[in-house]
Design an enzyme around this catalytic site. Structure first.
Site, PDB file in Angstrom:
ATOM      1  N   GLU A 288       0.821  -1.216   0.000  1.00  0.00           N
ATOM      2  CA  GLU A 288       0.000   0.000   0.000  1.00  0.00           C
ATOM      3  C   GLU A 288       0.852   1.263   0.000  1.00  0.00           C
ATOM      4  OE1 GLU A 288      -2.967   0.170   3.135  1.00  0.00           O
ATOM      5  OE2 GLU A 288      -4.508  -0.572   1.810  1.00  0.00           O
ATOM      6  N   HIS A 309       8.360 -26.966  -1.256  1.00  0.00           N
ATOM      7  CA  HIS A 309       7.671 -28.092  -1.906  1.00  0.00           C
ATOM      8  C   HIS A 309       6.503 -27.605  -2.751  1.00  0.00           C
ATOM      9  CE1 HIS A 309       9.998 -31.067   0.446  1.00  0.00           C
ATOM     10  NE2 HIS A 309      10.113 -30.011   1.234  1.00  0.00           N
ATOM     11  N   LYS A 426     -13.945   0.547  -4.086  1.00  0.00           N
ATOM     12  CA  LYS A 426     -15.039   0.908  -3.177  1.00  0.00           C
ATOM     13  C   LYS A 426     -16.126   1.648  -3.934  1.00  0.00           C
ATOM     14  CE  LYS A 426     -12.300   1.360   1.050  1.00  0.00           C
ATOM     15  NZ  LYS A 426     -11.745   2.322   1.994  1.00  0.00           N
TER      16      LYS A 426
END
Ligand code: PA5
Length: 436
Positions: A288, A309, A426
């Protein structure tokens, strides 16, 4: 408490100082000159000293402590309701310090308001149905959708469970802005106990404020030690000199790898499963802060040897757009020896001269050598050597990365403290939801 080791990068401190010292000195001067400003976003720089020096936070500390002790006697579970910087720091600290199967913590801390997954929310609510719980709702803006929904649902459950407004309100603690916001207003109206998030500290830089400290206190963590570690880091990371300040050396090295070696991705590597949430906190901090204006390193993380792995193949031989930053912990919180087996059917007796932590660290050594090898690996590895994973170390490490992050973002030429891009989704979501 953290040493930045460049042995596996093909870079050295002298070379980096020649290239970047002037720039870093300018950035450091700017940060230090504005650290005391009430406006702006630099309050976190001196915040480790606020609980001793600032009357408001001396009072917060006392109230947090008293309430944490009281809750430890009354509740089984504290639900931390928050998203992004309002919950990741506490979760990172609690997991790192207490581990994932801690049986001695006085209160179990769980998290809600960090997702809109209906399955997760339903399951948390049904887990809480027959438990004594309290809610710490944390939101600086007081308007974030995910925690607001979670808080409404949890409050409904608490009201059903307790049937008594005074008891319900005594089980709700709000951590929010000093003067503004829906949550602030609600806390005043309902007389919830509340703690302040300072104006000049943004979410992802707030772990050492009551945002992180109160849940840690309820979990039984020694927060005096957290602050002692952060104060140590604040002193150790004050110098502008790249050859002294290990946070700045880390910041400059990652910037150089991005700028000059085309390494657009940084993989944070830990060999401790209990550091997974610390990696999430780190990702949010750097992601951010840096990812804007078409710039920034993509922060990602793995836990080794677990992910050797799954991601090990790619890291060893896949495309080379990344470098690794490896956290090596000298002293683990716990260790165990491999027992001798007379029959040795599993052929593991050769390992009995090592502890499990020794083996983990030898895996780290071998992996760094394999990944950074100039022919078969070609991946620079920055090694961050940590002393431990205790409370002091958490305070130190969180401050170390916040300081490194601010300097890294400034080197890139972006504002470390805003997040304009977060608003775009948003807006779209609210339009679709028909919000007025
Ligand atoms: O770092 C940030 O500023 C964000 O991640 C915020 O912490 C997050 O969006 C939550 O915001 P708020 O505390 O206002 O609910």
């Amino acid at each position: 408490m953290i040493k930045t080791n460049l042995n596996f990068t093909n870079l050295n401190v002298k070379e980096l100082s020649t290239l970047y010292q002037k720039k870093v000195t300018d950035i450091n001067n700017e940060l230090e000159a504005n650290a005391k400003n009430e406006d702006g976003w630099l309050g976190w720089i001196n915040f480790p000293f606020a609980y001793e020096e600032d009357i408001i936070f001396q009072d917060s500390w006392k109230r947090m402590k008293a309430l944490a002790l009281k809750l430890q006697k009354e509740i089984q579970v504290l639900v931390v309701v928050g998203i992004g910087g309002s919950y990741l720091g506490a979760r990172a600290a609690i997991d790192m310090i207490q581990g994932l199967f801690n049986s001695t913590a006085p209160v179990k801390i769980i998290y809600m308001g960090n997702t809109m997954s209906s399955t997760y929310v339903r399951q948390v609510l049904s887990y809480l149905k027959d438990k004594e719980f309290a809610i710490n709702v944390i939101s600086k803006s007081g308007t974030t959708t995910e925690p607001a929904i979670a808080f409404r649902l949890l409050k409904e459950l608490l009201v059903k469970q307790k049937q008594n407004k005074t008891v319900v309100n005594s089980r709700i603690i709000a951590t929010t802005d000093k003067t503004r916001g829906v949550l602030h207003d609600l806390a005043i109206e309902e007389e919830y106990e509340s703690f302040i998030i300072p104006d000049n500290i943004g979410g992802r830089y707030s772990v050492l404020t009551p945002v992180g400290i109160f849940p840690m206190m309820v979990a039984g963590i020694n927060c005096e030690e957290i602050i002692a570690g952060a104060q140590l880091a604040a002193k150790a990371c004050k110098s502008d000199k790249i050859d002294i300040n290990q946070a700045y050396l880390y910041a400059v090295t990652r910037y150089h790898l991005y700028k000059t070696n085309n390494k657009a991705v940084e993989i944070l590597v830990s060999y401790e499963l209990q550091m997974q949430m610390f990696c999430e906190w780190w990702k949010q901090l750097f992601g951010e802060s840096e990812g804007k204006d078409g710039k920034g390193l993509l922060p990602t993380s793995v836990i080794f040897s677990t992910d050797l792995h799954s991601m090990g193949q790619f890291i060893q031989e896949g495309s080379k757009m990344f470098f690794e930053t490896v956290i090596k912990v000298k002293r683990p919180n716990e260790d165990i020896n491999i027992p001798i087996d007379k029959k040795n059917n599993d052929q593991l007796n050769y390992l009995t001269k090592y502890s499990l932590h020794d083996i983990n660290n030898i895996a780290l050594q071998g992996t760094i050598e394999a990944h950074s090898d100039e022919i078969v690996g070609k991946t620079p590895n920055i090694l961050l050597e940590w002393d431990t994973m205790d409370s002091k170390m958490f305070g130190y490490a969180s401050y170390f990365f916040m300081k490194a992050c601010a300097v890294s973002a400034k080197l890139l030429g972006v504002d470390p403290f805003n997040q304009p891009g977060v608003e775009v989704y948003k807006k779209k979501m609210f339009t679709l939801l028909g919000k007025k």
